[in-house]
Design a protein around this motif. Sequence first.
Motif, short mmCIF file in Angstrom:
data_model
loop_
_atom_site.label_atom_id
_atom_site.label_comp_id
_atom_site.label_asym_id
_atom_site.label_seq_id
_atom_site.Cartn_x
_atom_site.Cartn_y
_atom_site.Cartn_z
N MET A 137 0.85 -1.21 0.00
CA MET A 137 0.00 0.00 0.00
C MET A 137 0.88 1.24 0.00
O MET A 137 0.61 2.20 -0.72
CB MET A 137 -0.88 0.04 1.26
CG MET A 137 -2.08 -0.86 1.20
SD MET A 137 -3.02 -0.65 2.73
CE MET A 137 -4.44 -1.65 2.37
N SER A 138 1.92 1.19 0.80
CA SER A 138 2.78 2.36 0.94
C SER A 138 3.56 2.63 -0.36
O SER A 138 3.59 3.76 -0.83
CB SER A 138 3.68 2.09 2.14
OG SER A 138 4.75 2.93 2.14
N ARG B 132 -4.87 2.87 -0.76
CA ARG B 132 -5.35 2.52 0.58
C ARG B 132 -6.25 1.30 0.61
O ARG B 132 -6.86 1.01 1.64
CB ARG B 132 -6.11 3.73 1.17
CG ARG B 132 -5.24 4.96 1.32
CD ARG B 132 -6.05 6.20 1.55
NE ARG B 132 -6.85 6.52 0.36
CZ ARG B 132 -7.74 7.50 0.30
NH1 ARG B 132 -7.95 8.27 1.34
NH2 ARG B 132 -8.42 7.72 -0.81
N HIS B 133 -6.35 0.60 -0.52
CA HIS B 133 -7.22 -0.57 -0.60
C HIS B 133 -6.53 -1.70 -1.35
O HIS B 133 -5.91 -1.44 -2.38
CB HIS B 133 -8.53 -0.22 -1.33
CG HIS B 133 -9.28 0.90 -0.69
ND1 HIS B 133 -9.05 2.22 -0.99
CD2 HIS B 133 -10.22 0.88 0.28
CE1 HIS B 133 -9.85 2.98 -0.25
NE2 HIS B 133 -10.57 2.19 0.53
N SER C 206 -8.41 -2.54 3.86
CA SER C 206 -8.19 -1.09 3.69
C SER C 206 -7.08 -0.67 4.65
O SER C 206 -6.74 -1.39 5.60
CB SER C 206 -9.47 -0.31 4.00
OG SER C 206 -9.68 -0.28 5.39
N ILE C 207 -6.56 0.52 4.41
CA ILE C 207 -5.50 1.04 5.29
C ILE C 207 -6.04 1.15 6.73
O ILE C 207 -5.31 0.93 7.69
CB ILE C 207 -4.94 2.39 4.77
CG1 ILE C 207 -3.69 2.83 5.53
CG2 ILE C 207 -5.97 3.50 4.82
CD1 ILE C 207 -2.44 2.15 5.12
#
Length: 143
Positions: free
Chosen positions: A96-97, A102-103, A117-118
């Motif tokens: 994600m990073s 964010r998903h 999700s984040i």
Amino acid sequence: MSVASILNHKGRDVVTARSSATLGEICKMLAEKGIGAIVVTDDKGHIEGIVSERDIVRMIGRSGAGILDLPVGDGMTRAVVTCREEDSINAVMARMSSGRFRHIPVVAEGKLAGLISIGDVVKHRIAQVEQEAEQMRSYIAMA
Ligand code: AMP
């Protein structure tokens, strides 16, 4: 800790739409469900894309509110990064990073099997850190 431990807790249901749904309909779904992204699938449940609130805001910013009548297939991200239930939460966090999203949909046997999700990841990390701190406190109290 694996992705499965989050899914066991939050469930495996994912809000999906077909690529023919309009972006206006997607906005309505995002608002009604209180979520930030929708996975676009075909009639066999295979992932075709993902659309997030960020995509829609960007499109409106660039082209105006008229885009809300377009099909989501015209505005979604097609190269979807996914994960598996066996993946570690740290690996998902890193994905994600580095991808700046964010998903992450979870895929099992080629089909959608959940979504992380984040918010789920942060919640899980906070619980883990609190548990570690509690263990440290008990250890110190015993010494
Ligand atoms: P988000 O941070 O999830 O709102 O998404 C930011 C951008 O990344 C948007 O363009 C999304 O369509 C895209 N996106 C979201 N999730 C993913 C994913 N798992 N794989 C690829 N792109 C994604």
